[in-house]
Design an enzyme around this catalytic site. Structure first.
Site, mmCIF file in Angstrom:
data_model
loop_
_atom_site.group_PDB
_atom_site.id
_atom_site.type_symbol
_atom_site.label_atom_id
_atom_site.label_comp_id
_atom_site.label_asym_id
_atom_site.label_seq_id
_atom_site.Cartn_x
_atom_site.Cartn_y
_atom_site.Cartn_z
ATOM 1 C CB SER A 90 38.666 44.484 46.968
ATOM 2 O OG SER A 90 39.434 45.094 45.938
ATOM 3 C CE1 TYR A 100 36.192 41.064 43.395
ATOM 4 C CE2 TYR A 100 37.283 43.200 43.500
ATOM 5 C CZ TYR A 100 37.214 41.861 43.865
ATOM 6 O OH TYR A 100 38.169 41.328 44.704
#
Length: 262
Positions: free
Chosen positions: A152, A167
């Site tokens: 990401s 994350y």
């Protein structure tokens, strides 16, 4: 100066043709993973689509006979092993692994517990590590397999106040893991690369684009002035899965509309 390496010349269609190959895609019941499974199957691969929500996988499989739905919780060791074993048992080979399963954590670090942090890391990083290493041990030397880890932009740059510590850590770790596994397994014929998606309207982004404030934030900070739409990242995964990227390993392919190039 010449060498003895022979290079096969293929047509564009042949470069991206996955006919006869076998893929495993995790997190395939929704979002980006669903698109990856569809794309690889459309290119000719048999795709073992894995996720916890079997009913959604069965709906997906009904659209293409090359998609095999498998209920799998990738945080469970036995499930991971059975996923790889079943693909090998039924198809006799495994050519492509897409480590896509993942979830976000809380956006603010002070709201995240140690247990919660560990839980995100277990799913987003540790599960993919073990799935890749187990698959690698089952493949013969020179298999030519392609492993693709989905990271990401949050693993590359801070996106506060959207993102989250666990994350970000898990997705940054995915990139480091990609490089290390590529270095260890390149001589064995296993390529390992990563795809870095930008902002896509999926179940994981959870209403990001429905809120004008956050949607405007994405538009202002993305060079193309918008978030990604359905299908715009599938070509990157197909490229890495196919012979079109046969001399590429340890690399990060960023598909973010220019977000990280600012």
């Amino acid at each position: 100066m010449t060498d003895n390496t022979s290079v096969a010349v293929s047509t564009p269609a042949e470069l991206f043709d996955l006919s006869g190959r076998v893929a495993v895609v995790t997190g395939a019941s929704s979002g980006l993973g669903l698109g990856f499974a569809r794309t690889l199957a459309a290119a000719g691969a048999t795709v073992y689509a894995a996720a916890r929500r079997l009913e959604r996988l069965e709906e997906l499989a009904a659209t293409d006979p090359r998609i095999v739905p498998i209920r799998c919780d990738v945080t469970v060791d036995a499930d991971r092993r059975e996923l790889v074993d079943r693909a090998l048992r039924e198809s006799g080979r495994l050519d492509i692994l897409v480590n896509n399963a993942g979830r976000p954590g809380p956006p603010f670090a002070e709201d995240e517990t140690v247990d919660g942090f560990n839980s995100v890391m277990e799913l987003n990083l540790v599960a993919g590590f073990h799935l890749a290493t187990y698959a690698a041990t089952q493949l013969p030397e020179g298999s030519g397999a392609s492993f693709i880890n989905i990271s990401s932009v949050i693993g590359l740059v801070s996106t506060a106040p959207i993102g989250g510590a666990s994350y970000a850590a898990s997705k940054a770790g995915t990139l480091g893991l990609t490089r290390e596994l590529a270095g260890q397994w390149g001589r064995r014929g296993i390529r390992v690369n990563a795809v870095v998606p930008g902002w896509f309207d999926t179940e994981m982004t959870d209403g990001l684009f429905e809120n004008e404030k956050s949607a405007g934030w994405v538009r202002r900070n993305t060079m193309l002035g918008r978030g990604g739409v359905d299908g715009e990242i599938n070509g990157a995964v197909l490229f890495l899965a196919s012979d079109a990227s046969s001399y590429m390993t340890g690399q990060t392919l960023i598909v973010d509309g220019g977000w990280t190039a600012r």
